[in-house]
Design an enzyme around this catalytic site. Structure first.
Site: not given
Length: 180
Positions: A7-14, A81
């Site tokens: 996902g893009l930055s800020g999407s909640g991946k981490s 990614s």
């Protein structure tokens, strides 16, 4: 198994990856979390954010995942990614591979903007920002797509489903993973 959270930055991946890792470990399985920012730091922050450097970083993730996967260690990756070839490499070279795509509209990401990146990129003060001046092509065939426009609790409520994939308890989940 390797779970590749995209996902893009800020999407909640981490955030999602941390909870999936916690749940997997709580079930007694060894699980390693590889987060994009942390991996960059481990390698000495030697790469920038150009497409070339982003591709090199993605290849590092491929190699790390393969190393751990070959040793039977489950891996959860939180990675932007951008490149289909690195995802295809995972499908072709990892024992079991799953893609989870966090789909969030750009306007929602810009509103969240926890690191201030979208504000800087949209104002023209920062270059090489995926979703702004670097195209972000949605993954062609994720195993799971989560539209993350709701609350943090709604996002984290999906973590048990992903942990179950790792633990092998997700009946009916498509087997689109690695072909080895």
């Amino acid at each position: 198994m390797v779970v590749w959270i995209i996902g893009l930055s800020g999407s909640g991946k981490s955030t999602l990856a941390q909870e999936v890792t916690r749940l997997t470990r709580a079930s007694g399985r060894a699980c390693v979390l590889l987060d994009g920012d942390a991996v960059r730091q481990v390698f000495g922050a030697d790469l920038g954010h150009s497409l070339k450097d982003r591709h090199k970083n993605a290849k590092r993730f491929n190699g790390l995942c393969k190393l751990l996967d070959d040793q039977g260690v489950d891996v959860v990756c939180a990675i932007l990614s951008l490149f289909e070839d690195t995802r295809q490499w995972n499908r072709d070279n990892l024992r079991a591979y799953r893609e989870v795509f966090l789909d969030v509209p750009l306007n929602a990401l810009a509103a969240r903007d926890p690191k201030g990146l979208y504000r800087e990129a949209l104002a023209g003060r920062m270059a090489d920002m995926p979703g702004v001046d670097i195209p972000f092509v949605r993954p062609a065939r994720p195993d799971l797509t989560i539209t993350n426009t709701g609350s943090l609790d709604a996002l984290l409520a999906r973590a048990p489903e992903i942990a179950a994939m790792i633990l092998g308890h997700a009946p009916g989940f498509p087997d689109a993973g690695g072909g080895r």
